[in-house]
Scaffold this motif. Structure first.
Motif, PDB file in Angstrom:
ATOM      1  N   HIS A 186      -5.016   8.560   3.571  1.00  0.00           N
ATOM      2  CA  HIS A 186      -4.241   7.635   4.397  1.00  0.00           C
ATOM      3  C   HIS A 186      -2.976   7.287   3.630  1.00  0.00           C
ATOM      4  N   TYR A 187      -1.822   7.342   4.308  1.00  0.00           N
ATOM      5  CA  TYR A 187      -0.554   7.119   3.645  1.00  0.00           C
ATOM      6  C   TYR A 187       0.286   6.079   4.377  1.00  0.00           C
ATOM      7  N   ALA A 188       1.094   5.369   3.599  1.00  0.00           N
ATOM      8  CA  ALA A 188       2.078   4.471   4.204  1.00  0.00           C
ATOM      9  C   ALA A 188       3.150   5.314   4.896  1.00  0.00           C
ATOM     10  N   ASP A 189       3.685   4.803   5.977  1.00  0.00           N
ATOM     11  CA  ASP A 189       4.701   5.544   6.726  1.00  0.00           C
ATOM     12  C   ASP A 189       5.923   5.852   5.871  1.00  0.00           C
ATOM     13  N   SER A 190       6.255   4.954   4.944  1.00  0.00           N
ATOM     14  CA  SER A 190       7.474   5.107   4.153  1.00  0.00           C
ATOM     15  C   SER A 190       7.425   6.309   3.215  1.00  0.00           C
ATOM     16  N   PHE A 198       0.830  -1.196   0.000  1.00  0.00           N
ATOM     17  CA  PHE A 198       0.000   0.000   0.000  1.00  0.00           C
ATOM     18  C   PHE A 198       0.870   1.253   0.000  1.00  0.00           C
ATOM     19  N   VAL A 199       0.401   2.277  -0.741  1.00  0.00           N
ATOM     20  CA  VAL A 199       1.084   3.569  -0.765  1.00  0.00           C
ATOM     21  C   VAL A 199       0.194   4.670  -0.209  1.00  0.00           C
ATOM     22  N   ALA A 200      -1.006   4.824  -0.797  1.00  0.00           N
ATOM     23  CA  ALA A 200      -1.869   5.934  -0.394  1.00  0.00           C
ATOM     24  C   ALA A 200      -3.307   5.629  -0.746  1.00  0.00           C
ATOM     25  N   ALA A 201      -4.234   6.241  -0.004  1.00  0.00           N
ATOM     26  CA  ALA A 201      -5.659   6.077  -0.277  1.00  0.00           C
ATOM     27  C   ALA A 201      -6.380   7.393  -0.082  1.00  0.00           C
ATOM     28  N   LEU A 202      -7.447   7.567  -0.839  1.00  0.00           N
ATOM     29  CA  LEU A 202      -8.251   8.790  -0.783  1.00  0.00           C
ATOM     30  C   LEU A 202      -9.713   8.392  -0.756  1.00  0.00           C
ATOM     31  N   SER A 203     -10.469   8.982   0.150  1.00  0.00           N
ATOM     32  CA  SER A 203     -11.863   8.594   0.314  1.00  0.00           C
ATOM     33  C   SER A 203     -12.728   9.111  -0.831  1.00  0.00           C
ATOM     34  N   TRP A 204     -13.994   8.751  -0.797  1.00  0.00           N
ATOM     35  CA  TRP A 204     -14.905   8.962  -1.915  1.00  0.00           C
ATOM     36  C   TRP A 204     -15.068  10.434  -2.302  1.00  0.00           C
ATOM     37  N   ILE A 205     -15.187  11.294  -1.323  1.00  0.00           N
ATOM     38  CA  ILE A 205     -15.329  12.700  -1.678  1.00  0.00           C
ATOM     39  C   ILE A 205     -14.067  13.483  -1.345  1.00  0.00           C
ATOM     40  N   GLY A 206     -13.007  12.765  -1.060  1.00  0.00           N
ATOM     41  CA  GLY A 206     -11.709  13.399  -0.878  1.00  0.00           C
ATOM     42  C   GLY A 206     -11.475  14.048   0.461  1.00  0.00           C
ATOM     43  N   TYR A 239     -12.150   1.885   1.662  1.00  0.00           N
ATOM     44  CA  TYR A 239     -11.117   2.912   1.595  1.00  0.00           C
ATOM     45  C   TYR A 239     -10.061   2.523   2.616  1.00  0.00           C
ATOM     46  N   GLY A 240      -8.838   2.228   2.127  1.00  0.00           N
ATOM     47  CA  GLY A 240      -7.817   1.837   3.087  1.00  0.00           C
ATOM     48  C   GLY A 240      -6.653   1.156   2.420  1.00  0.00           C
ATOM     49  N   GLU A 241      -5.922   0.351   3.184  1.00  0.00           N
ATOM     50  CA  GLU A 241      -4.674  -0.199   2.685  1.00  0.00           C
ATOM     51  C   GLU A 241      -4.712  -1.688   2.362  1.00  0.00           C
TER      52      GLU A 241
END
Length: 123
Positions: A59-63, A47-55, A103-105
């Motif tokens: 959520h981001y990976a720590d790296s 996982f790298v990053a996620a964005l919810s439905w309306i933005g 929405y998530g990793e």
């Protein structure tokens, strides 16, 4: 029908910025949550990053936290990953993903995937 195509990858030097994009030709893009994943050589996809439905939520990976930004443009049926100060450890194939109800990793939460695009960070 969702069809995703990534663009913008390539070979870049450490420390530069790069934007990769993913466009959905299906037309219902705005109803999905978004995710970016990557797979480095010899490793599992992560996982790298996620964005919810309306933005409203990300959520981001720590790296990559603080260096990468995920965004969307529903009018263009597109999503983006702004990558700043890239490192050799960011090398890999990057995949975009769309999720109807998740929405998530977790990879299995996403319904549609792009084919992936290569990003290589090397001097």
């Amino acid at each position: 029908q969702v069809q995703l195509e990534e663009s913008g990858g390539g070979l870049v030097q450490p420390g530069v910025s790069l934007i990769i994009s993913c466009k959905d030709s299906g037309g219902t893009f705005s109803s999905y949550a978004l995710g970016w994943f990557r797979q480095a050589p010899g490793k599992e996809r992560e996982f790298v990053a996620a964005l919810s439905w309306i933005g409203e939520s990300t959520h981001y990976a720590d790296s990559i936290k603080g260096r990468f930004t995920i965004s969307r443009n529903n009018a263009m049926n597109s999503m983006y990953l702004q990558m700043n100060n890239v490192k050799p450890s960011d090398t890999g194939v990057y995949y975009c993903a769309l999720g109807r109800q998740y929405y998530g990793e977790v990879e299995s939460g996403y319904d549609f995937w792009g084919q992936g695009i290569q990003v290589t960070v090397s001097s």
